[in-house]
Design a protein around this motif. Structure first.
Motif, PDB file in Angstrom:
ATOM      1  N   GLU A 302      -5.587 -18.701  -7.700  1.00 47.99           N
ATOM      2  CA  GLU A 302      -6.971 -18.883  -8.114  1.00 47.99           C
ATOM      3  C   GLU A 302      -7.758 -19.599  -7.032  1.00 47.99           C
ATOM      4  O   GLU A 302      -8.951 -19.379  -6.872  1.00 47.99           O
ATOM      5  CB  GLU A 302      -7.018 -19.686  -9.419  1.00 47.99           C
ATOM      6  CG  GLU A 302      -6.599 -18.873 -10.616  1.00 47.99           C
ATOM      7  CD  GLU A 302      -6.284 -19.736 -11.806  1.00 47.99           C
ATOM      8  OE1 GLU A 302      -7.212 -20.131 -12.519  1.00 47.99           O
ATOM      9  OE2 GLU A 302      -5.102 -20.056 -12.013  1.00 47.99           O
ATOM     10  N   THR A 332       2.677 -17.089 -12.668  1.00 45.40           N
ATOM     11  CA  THR A 332       2.397 -18.473 -13.051  1.00 45.40           C
ATOM     12  C   THR A 332       1.874 -18.521 -14.482  1.00 45.40           C
ATOM     13  O   THR A 332       1.367 -17.538 -15.002  1.00 45.40           O
ATOM     14  CB  THR A 332       1.314 -19.092 -12.144  1.00 45.40           C
ATOM     15  OG1 THR A 332       0.180 -18.231 -12.149  1.00 45.40           O
ATOM     16  CG2 THR A 332       1.795 -19.276 -10.726  1.00 45.40           C
ATOM     17  N   ALA A 333       2.011 -19.685 -15.092  1.00 40.95           N
ATOM     18  CA  ALA A 333       1.437 -19.900 -16.426  1.00 40.95           C
ATOM     19  C   ALA A 333       0.783 -21.279 -16.435  1.00 40.95           C
ATOM     20  O   ALA A 333       1.465 -22.284 -16.301  1.00 40.95           O
ATOM     21  CB  ALA A 333       2.513 -19.826 -17.501  1.00 40.95           C
ATOM     22  N   PRO A 334      -0.541 -21.323 -16.534  1.00 42.18           N
ATOM     23  CA  PRO A 334      -1.221 -22.607 -16.482  1.00 42.18           C
ATOM     24  C   PRO A 334      -1.043 -23.402 -17.773  1.00 42.18           C
ATOM     25  O   PRO A 334      -0.558 -22.879 -18.781  1.00 42.18           O
ATOM     26  CB  PRO A 334      -2.691 -22.237 -16.274  1.00 42.18           C
ATOM     27  CG  PRO A 334      -2.826 -20.852 -16.776  1.00 42.18           C
ATOM     28  CD  PRO A 334      -1.489 -20.207 -16.681  1.00 42.18           C
ATOM     29  N   GLU A 336      -3.415 -24.991 -19.754  1.00 39.43           N
ATOM     30  CA  GLU A 336      -4.363 -24.820 -20.844  1.00 39.43           C
ATOM     31  C   GLU A 336      -4.242 -23.406 -21.413  1.00 39.43           C
ATOM     32  O   GLU A 336      -4.473 -22.433 -20.718  1.00 39.43           O
ATOM     33  CB  GLU A 336      -5.777 -25.049 -20.316  1.00 39.43           C
ATOM     34  CG  GLU A 336      -6.725 -25.501 -21.369  1.00 39.43           C
ATOM     35  CD  GLU A 336      -8.123 -25.646 -20.795  1.00 39.43           C
ATOM     36  OE1 GLU A 336      -8.252 -26.097 -19.639  1.00 39.43           O
ATOM     37  OE2 GLU A 336      -9.064 -25.275 -21.493  1.00 39.43           O
ATOM     38  N   GLY A 339      -8.617 -20.333 -23.042  1.00 41.40           N
ATOM     39  CA  GLY A 339      -9.674 -20.400 -22.041  1.00 41.40           C
ATOM     40  C   GLY A 339      -9.155 -20.265 -20.624  1.00 41.40           C
ATOM     41  O   GLY A 339      -9.911 -19.954 -19.727  1.00 41.40           O
ATOM     42  N   HIS A 340      -7.869 -20.524 -20.412  1.00 42.78           N
ATOM     43  CA  HIS A 340      -7.333 -20.373 -19.062  1.00 42.78           C
ATOM     44  C   HIS A 340      -6.188 -19.351 -19.046  1.00 42.78           C
ATOM     45  O   HIS A 340      -6.268 -18.340 -18.374  1.00 42.78           O
ATOM     46  CB  HIS A 340      -6.882 -21.722 -18.511  1.00 42.78           C
ATOM     47  CG  HIS A 340      -6.708 -21.729 -17.017  1.00 42.78           C
ATOM     48  ND1 HIS A 340      -6.258 -22.794 -16.311  1.00 42.78           N
ATOM     49  CD2 HIS A 340      -6.938 -20.759 -16.105  1.00 42.78           C
ATOM     50  CE1 HIS A 340      -6.217 -22.484 -15.025  1.00 42.78           C
ATOM     51  NE2 HIS A 340      -6.625 -21.255 -14.880  1.00 42.78           N
ATOM     52  N   ALA A 341      -5.164 -19.625 -19.838  1.00 41.93           N
ATOM     53  CA  ALA A 341      -4.056 -18.673 -19.895  1.00 41.93           C
ATOM     54  C   ALA A 341      -4.395 -17.495 -20.794  1.00 41.93           C
ATOM     55  O   ALA A 341      -3.859 -16.416 -20.642  1.00 41.93           O
ATOM     56  CB  ALA A 341      -2.789 -19.360 -20.387  1.00 41.93           C
ATOM     57  N   ALA A 342      -5.298 -17.711 -21.745  1.00 41.76           N
ATOM     58  CA  ALA A 342      -5.663 -16.642 -22.677  1.00 41.76           C
ATOM     59  C   ALA A 342      -7.151 -16.742 -22.993  1.00 41.76           C
ATOM     60  O   ALA A 342      -7.719 -17.825 -22.967  1.00 41.76           O
ATOM     61  CB  ALA A 342      -4.853 -16.760 -23.960  1.00 41.76           C
ATOM     62  N   ALA A 343      -7.766 -15.587 -23.284  1.00 37.69           N
ATOM     63  CA  ALA A 343      -9.170 -15.567 -23.682  1.00 37.69           C
ATOM     64  C   ALA A 343      -9.225 -15.673 -25.206  1.00 37.69           C
ATOM     65  O   ALA A 343      -8.646 -14.844 -25.902  1.00 37.69           O
ATOM     66  CB  ALA A 343      -9.834 -14.273 -23.219  1.00 37.69           C
ATOM     67  N   PRO A 344      -9.894 -16.713 -25.718  1.00 38.04           N
ATOM     68  CA  PRO A 344      -9.813 -17.034 -27.151  1.00 38.04           C
ATOM     69  C   PRO A 344     -10.209 -15.885 -28.075  1.00 38.04           C
ATOM     70  O   PRO A 344      -9.552 -15.653 -29.079  1.00 38.04           O
ATOM     71  CB  PRO A 344     -10.791 -18.203 -27.317  1.00 38.04           C
ATOM     72  CG  PRO A 344     -10.980 -18.770 -25.958  1.00 38.04           C
ATOM     73  CD  PRO A 344     -10.738 -17.653 -24.992  1.00 38.04           C
ATOM     74  N   ASN A 351      -5.037  -9.739 -24.333  1.00 40.29           N
ATOM     75  CA  ASN A 351      -4.533 -10.854 -23.542  1.00 40.29           C
ATOM     76  C   ASN A 351      -3.253 -10.496 -22.793  1.00 40.29           C
ATOM     77  O   ASN A 351      -2.927 -11.125 -21.795  1.00 40.29           O
ATOM     78  CB  ASN A 351      -4.313 -12.082 -24.428  1.00 40.29           C
ATOM     79  CG  ASN A 351      -5.566 -12.927 -24.527  1.00 40.29           C
ATOM     80  OD1 ASN A 351      -6.078 -13.412 -23.523  1.00 40.29           O
ATOM     81  ND2 ASN A 351      -6.099 -13.072 -25.722  1.00 40.29           N
ATOM     82  N   LEU A 354      -4.137  -9.293 -19.441  1.00 40.12           N
ATOM     83  CA  LEU A 354      -4.667 -10.343 -18.560  1.00 40.12           C
ATOM     84  C   LEU A 354      -3.780 -10.590 -17.339  1.00 40.12           C
ATOM     85  O   LEU A 354      -4.280 -10.721 -16.223  1.00 40.12           O
ATOM     86  CB  LEU A 354      -4.826 -11.637 -19.375  1.00 40.12           C
ATOM     87  CG  LEU A 354      -5.685 -12.707 -18.746  1.00 40.12           C
ATOM     88  CD1 LEU A 354      -6.973 -12.831 -19.512  1.00 40.12           C
ATOM     89  CD2 LEU A 354      -4.984 -14.044 -18.750  1.00 40.12           C
ATOM     90  N   THR A 355      -2.481 -10.666 -17.548  1.00 44.34           N
ATOM     91  CA  THR A 355      -1.616 -10.881 -16.378  1.00 44.34           C
ATOM     92  C   THR A 355      -0.629  -9.738 -16.154  1.00 44.34           C
ATOM     93  O   THR A 355      -0.078  -9.625 -15.074  1.00 44.34           O
ATOM     94  CB  THR A 355      -0.776 -12.172 -16.506  1.00 44.34           C
ATOM     95  OG1 THR A 355       0.093 -12.033 -17.624  1.00 44.34           O
ATOM     96  CG2 THR A 355      -1.643 -13.387 -16.691  1.00 44.34           C
ATOM     97  N   ARG A 396      -7.427 -17.022 -30.464  1.00 52.17           N
ATOM     98  CA  ARG A 396      -7.814 -18.308 -31.020  1.00 52.17           C
ATOM     99  C   ARG A 396      -7.298 -18.490 -32.447  1.00 52.17           C
ATOM    100  O   ARG A 396      -7.266 -19.596 -32.958  1.00 52.17           O
ATOM    101  CB  ARG A 396      -9.338 -18.469 -30.992  1.00 52.17           C
ATOM    102  CG  ARG A 396     -10.101 -17.609 -31.978  1.00 52.17           C
ATOM    103  CD  ARG A 396     -11.514 -18.175 -32.201  1.00 52.17           C
ATOM    104  NE  ARG A 396     -12.091 -17.578 -33.383  1.00 52.17           N
ATOM    105  CZ  ARG A 396     -13.176 -16.792 -33.390  1.00 52.17           C
ATOM    106  NH1 ARG A 396     -13.819 -16.563 -32.265  1.00 52.17           N
ATOM    107  NH2 ARG A 396     -13.628 -16.289 -34.509  1.00 52.17           N
TER     108      ARG A 396
END
Lengths: 506, 362
Positions: A302, A332-334, A336, A339-344, A351, A354-355, A396
Motif C-alpha cells: 500500500e 498480507t492481512a491488516p 483493522e 474498512g481496511h481488510a474488508a469493505a463493510p 469481499n 478484494l484480495t 458489517r
C-alpha cells in the motif's frame, strides 16, 4: 472484609442480544476482583452499568449497603467509583496537569494540582512530571495519567479495563505493584482482562462471564489458567499442534527498510532488516503504535518503499503494488477488519474478490466470475467455520470474531508462499483463535513463510519459531523463542520505556 | 415514539419499493396542494403524469419530448454516478457539457461546408474529448495537488459559460447570421445533423447513446473489475488501497468518463434539439443530472427510470401550466416534493421503523 459493591440480578438487553443476564456478585473492600470473559461475554456492558454509562434494564446495585444507581459517570465518580478505560481519552497537545484537570469536576488551581499530581504519583510509585506534554509520553505513561486522574478523586472502587494490553512485561510489573499498594490501602479494584496468567498473579477473586451470564467464580491463585480458560469458553479446546518443519530457503528478505511516518501520529520505520524462511513462523511483538501498522503498509505494498528494500524469492518487489505482490505469492492481512481488510457494506463474496481476484482466477480479462468468487467465499466460510447465513451477507453484519476468521481465512485459503498477518486473533474467542493459529502453523508446515505481528505475547510464544520486537519503528534482534524468557522479551520491547520503577514501601 | 433501527444490511425489497412509495406520497401531498389552490387534484396529477404521454391532442408533441429531455439527463447522470460511486464528486458536468458542445461544433464547423458521413462521428469524438479535457482539469489538480474536485469542477462551469458566450458571439458566430450571436445551425447541415432515428419518438443518436451507456455502466459496475474497484473505493477507500486500487487512476478514470459522456451529451444536443451554439445553450442539464443520478440511487437502471421521470415532470409541468393555468411555482413545489419524498423514504432501505418505547439512555 465487608462487601463494597453488591450487584444483584443486573440485566441489560440490546436489540438481538442480551448483554448481561441476571448477573450478581460482590466486590469486597480492598480486594482485586477479576472480571473474566471472552470478547462479547458482557464484561464491558457490566462495567458500563457500574460506571453509570448504561442503565440496567433490571437489577440493583448497592454500594456499602446504600442503593447505588448512577445516572451518569459523574454520579459514579462522586460515589467513589473511578474507571481507567482501555482507550485513553487524552489530548496529545496538552500537558499532564491540563489533561488531569480536564477530567475533574472542580479542578484546583494549576499549582495545587501539579503538587497533588506529584504527591499521588510518589505515593503510589507512578513517577510522572505534571508539565510534560502528553504527546511525548509512552503508552505506559499515558496510562499513568489516567490512573492518577482517578486516584486524585480518592476512589473506593477502581475499574480497570484491559490495562496491560498496551504495556511491556516490565511496565506490567510496575502497574501491578501500584495496584497491590492501592489494595493494601483498602481500595477495591475491578480488573477486567482475558489474560489468565496476569489474573492468577494479581487477583483475589474472579468472576467469569460467558454469553452475558455469570458462569463461575474462583480463586485464581488456586486455579490453573487452563481451567479458567475452559470456564470462560464453556468447553475444552485443542491447543495448536506444533509443526515439524525446519526453516528452509529465504522467501522474504527485508533489507534496511525505512519509511517516513505516514501522518502526524504515525511511526516512521527505521532500518528494519530480517529474513523469513520457508516453513518458519516469525513473531513480531511490541506495544501498539511502535510501527506495526506502518510495517504492514510497507509489506502489503500500500506504501511502496525505496528500491532494494523488500525482496520476494530473490526479486525486488519494493516498488510493486499489492496486486503484483499477491501475484508473487506474498499475501498480507491488516489488523483493522472493517474498512481496511474488508469493505463493510459489501457482501462476503464481493469481499473475497478484494484480495483473491487474481490468485484464485476470480477475474478473467477484467470480468469477475461471480460464481467462482461465491464458491471461493463459501470455501473460506466452511474451512474456517465462519458463522454467517451465507455469502450474500454484508461484512458489517458479521461479528468481529467471525469477520476476522473470514479475512484471515481468505488469505490462508489462497495458499500463499509468504503470509504476513497483523493481530490475527484480535477480538476472536479462544476456540476460534486456536483454529486460526492452527491454520497458520499448517500453512508453515506446507512450506509457507509466516510473519505474525501481534501484541499478544502468549500467542507469539506459542506459534513462532523466532521472536523480535518492534519499538519506535525499529526491530530488535531476532531470537529463537525456545531460548527466551519474559524478562528478555520485555527488554526487546523497549523495557520499561524509561519509566522509573516503582518505589513502593508497602 | 418512532424509533429507527439500523438494518444489518440494506433491504433489497425496500430499495425497489421506496421510489414507488415516494411517487405515491408525492401524488397525495401534491394533490392536496393543487386542491388548496383551487385546481382539481385528480386533473392536475393526470395532466402531469398521464397527459404528456397519452393526451389525444398534446401527446403527439410531448411524447417525443420525453426522450429528448431524458436522453442528455441519463447520459450525463450515468457518467456522474460512476464517479459518485467512488466518492468523486464531479459537480461540473454542466461545464463539461458546454465544452463538449463547443469543441464538437467547432471541429465540425471547421470543415463547413464539406459534405461527408465522417463529419458527425468526428464531431462526436471531438465533443467527448472536449468534455473529457475539461474534466481532466479538476482530476489532475486533485491527483497532483489534492485540490477539492467539487470546487474546481463547479467553478469551471462558470468559466465554460463565459467561453460559450465568447465563442457564440465571436469565433463560432455564423458569418451569415447578420451579426446575431450564435453559430450556424448544425441541425440543418446534412453532415452534422443529429436527427430522429425513428420519426416522432424523439429518439436521436444521443438518446441511443444514453441507453447504450446505461447497459455498459451496468455491466461495468456489476461484472467488471474496474467497476468493482470503483465501488470498493467509494465503500472503503482504505480497503481499496489494500486491494491494490490506485486512487489516482480511479480519479482520472471517473472524472474523465463523466466528462466524456457529458461532452457527448452536449454535442448531441447542439447538433440536434438545440441546433446551434448560442449564449443560452447551457440549459442546466448538467446540474439536473446530479439529481437524476441520486434519484436513480446511482444505479444505471435506476438512473434510466429517474431520467424519464424527471423529464416527465418537466414536460407534464409545462403542460399543466398551459392547460390548467396553475402557477409555475406550484409545479416547482411539486417537483420539489417528489425529490423530497424520494430521498426521504430512502431511510427505509437502511433502517427499520419501530413503534413503541425506546430504550433508556445508553
Amino acid at each position: 472484609m465487608p462487601d463494597l459493591l453488591r450487584l444483584n440480578g443486573l440485566t441489560k438487553a440490546y436489540p438481538g442480544v442480551v448483554a448481561n443476564d441476571d448477573v450478581s456478585f460482590d466486590i469486597r473492600e480492598g480486594e482485586i476482583h477479576a472480571l473474566l470473559g471472552e470478547n462479547g461475554a458482557g464484561k464491558s456492558t457490566l462495567v458500563k452499568m457500574i460506571y453509570g454509562l448504561v442503565k440496567p434494564d433490571k437489577g440493583t446495585m448497592t454500594l456499602r449497603g446504600a442503593p447505588y444507581a448512577p445516572s451518569e459517570p459523574s454520579a459514579a465518580r462522586t460515589s467513589g467509583v473511578a474507571m481507567v478505560f482501555q482507550h485513553f481519552s487524552l489530548f496529545d497537545a496538552l500537558d499532564v496537569a491540563e489533561n488531569v484537570a480536564l477530567g475533574m469536576e472542580n479542578p484546583p488551581p494549576r499549582r495545587d494540582l501539579a503538587k497533588q499530581i506529584r504527591d499521588v504519583s510518589e505515593t503510589y510509585g507512578l513517577p510522572l512530571d505534571p508539565s510534560r506534554t502528553v504527546g511525548t509520553l509512552s503508552a505506559g505513561e499515558r496510562q499513568r495519567v489516567e490512573i492518577i486522574r482517578c486516584l486524585l478523586q480518592d476512589p473506593k472502587l477502581l475499574i480497570m479495563d484491559e490495562p496491560t494490553s498496551v504495556l511491556t512485561p516490565q511496565e506490567v510489573e510496575i502497574l501491578f505493584e501500584t495496584l497491590r499498594k492501592l489494595k493494601a490501602e483498602g481500595t477495591a479494584i475491578l480488573y477486567i482482562s482475558h489474560k489468565l496468567e496476569e489474573i492468577r498473579a494479581l487477583c483475589d477473586h474472579a468472576t467469569i462471564l460467558r454469553l452475558g451470564k455469570k458462569v463461575a467464580t474462583c480463586t485464581p491463585s488456586e486455579t490453573t489458567a487452563r481451567a479458567m480458560a475452559e470456564m470462560m469458553i464453556g468447553s475444552s479446546f485443542a491447543s495448536p499442534a506444533a509443526k515439524h518443519t525446519t526453516p528452509d530457503e529465504v522467501l522474504l528478505r527485508v533489507d534496511n527498510l525505512a519509511m517516513p511516518a505516514p501522518g502526524a501520529f504515525g511511526t516512521p520505520l527505521r532500518g528494519i532488516s530480517f529474513e523469513l524462511r520457508s516453513g518458519e513462523v516469525l513473531g513480531f511483538g511490541g506495544v501498539a503504535g511502535n510501527g506495526q501498522d506502518e510495517l504492514l503498509l510497507a509489506l502489503s505494498g500500500e506504501r511502496t518503499t525505496k528500491r532494494g528494500t523488500i525482496w520476494v524469492k530473490g526479486a525486488d518487489v519494493s516498488r510493486d503494488g499489492p496486486v503484483d505482490r499477491r501475484a508473487a505469492g506474498f499475501l498480507t492481512a491488516p489488523e483493522e477488519r472493517l474498512g481496511h481488510a474488508a469493505a463493510p457494506n459489501m457482501s462476503l463474496t464481493e469481499n473475497a474478490v478484494l484480495t483473491a481476484g487474481r490468485r484464485q482466477q476470480l477475474v478473467k480479462k477484467g470480468f469477475i466470475n461471480w460464481g467462482r468468487a461465491d464458491r471461493f467465499a463459501e470455501d473460506v466460510i466452511k474451512r474456517f467455520d465462519v458463522r454467517t447465513p451465507g455469502t450474500h451477507v454484508a461484512a458489517r453484519a458479521l461479528s468481529g470474531g467471525n469477520l476476522q476468521k473470514f479475512v484471515i481465512g481468505r488469505e490462508v485459503a489462497q495458499n500463499p508462499d509468504i503470509l504476513v498477518v497483523n493481530q490475527p486473533t484480535w477480538g476472536v474467542d479462544a476456540a476460534a483463535a486456536a483454529a486460526i493459529r492452527q491454520a497458520l502453523l499448517d500453512l508453515a508446515s506446507k512450506g509457507a513463510a509466516i510473519l505474525v505481528v501481534s501484541q499478544d505475547l502468549d500467542e507469539l510464544l506459542e506459534i513462532s519459531d523466532r521472536f523480535g520486537a518492534l519499538n519506535e519503528g525499529r526491530l530488535s534482534g531476532l531470537k529463537p523463542v525456545a531460548d527466551l524468557n519474559m524478562e528478555e522479551i520485555g527488554l526487546m520491547m523497549g523495557g520499561a520505556h524509561d519509566m522509573e520503577v516503582a518505589h513502593v514501601d508497602a | 415514539m418512532i424509533r429507527l433501527e439500523k438494518r444489518p444490511q440494506p433491504s433489497k425489497a425496500w430499495t425497489v419499493a421506496t421510489p414507488i412509495l415516494a411517487v405515491i406520497l408525492t401524488m397525495i401531498f401534491g394533490g392536496i396542494m393543487f386542491g388548496l389552490i383551487g385546481t382539481s387534484p385528480v386533473e392536475a396529477i393526470r395532466t402531469i403524469f398521464w397527459d404528456p404521454l397519452f393526451h389525444p391532442q398534446f401527446a403527439g408533441f410531448s411524447r417525443p419530448q420525453l426522450l429528448v429531455k431524458a436522453g442528455p439527463l441519463i447520459l450525463i447522470a450515468i457518467g456522474l454516478s460512476i464517479g459518485f460511486r467512488a466518492g468523486i464528486w464531479n459537480i461540473g458536468a454542466e461545464g463539461q457539457y458546454i465544452m463538449g458542445a463547443i469543441c464538437g461544433a467547432g471541429a465540425g464547423l471547421a470543415l463547413y461546408p464539406m459534405e461527408s458521413a465522417l463529419i458527425l462521428p468526428l464531431m462526436i469524438v471531438a465533443g467527448a474529448l472536449g468534455g473529457w479535457a475539461w474534466a481532466m482539469i479538476p482530476a489532475l489538480l486533485k491527483v497532483r495537488f489534492g485540490t477539492n474536485e467539487i470546487l474546481v469542477s463547479l467553478m469551471l462551469v462558470y468559466v465554460a459559460e463565459n467561453i460559450l458566450a465568447s465563442v457564440s458571439s465571436g469565433l463560432l458566430r455564423n458569418p451569415e447570421g447578420m451579426g446575431f450571436p450564435g453559430s450556424r445551425n448544425l441541425s440543418q447541415w446534412s453532415s452534422s445533423q443529429n436527427l430522429e432515428l425513428i420519426p416522432n419518438t424523439g429518439m436521436h443518436l444521443g438518446v441511443l447513446t444514453a441507453f447504450i451507456a446505461v447497459i455498459l455502466a451496468y455491466v461495468l459496475l456489476t461484472r467488471h473489475i474496474q467497476g468493482y474497484n470503483i465501488r470498493l473505493t467509494g465503500e472503503a477507500p482504505r480497503a481499496a488501497k489494500f486491494s491494490g486500487v490506485s486512487p489516482a487512476r480511479t480519479i482520472l478514470f471517473c472524472l474523465g468518463l463523466a466528462g466524456a459522456l457529458a461532452g457527448m451529451a452536449g454535442l448531441f444536443e447542439v447538433t440536434g434539439p438545440a441546433g446551434q451554439v448560442s449564449i443560452d445553450f447551457g440549459s442546466g442539464y448538467g446540474f439536473t443530472a446530479i439529481i437524476v443520478a441520486f434519484l436513480g440511487r446511482l444505479h444505471p437502471v435506476g438512473i434510466l427510470l429517474a431520467g424519464l421521470l424527471m423529464a416527465l415532470t418537466y414536460i407534464g409541468g409545462e403542460l399543466a401550466q398551459l392547460m390548467l393555468g396553475v402557477p409555475g411555482a406550484s409545479i416547482q413545489l411539486f417537483q420539489g416534493m417528489l425529490l423530497f419524498f424520494l430521498l426521504g423514504v430512502d431511510v427505509l432501505t437502511n433502517y427499520r421503523v419501530r413503534w413503541g418505547t425506546s430504550e433508556v439512555a445508553r
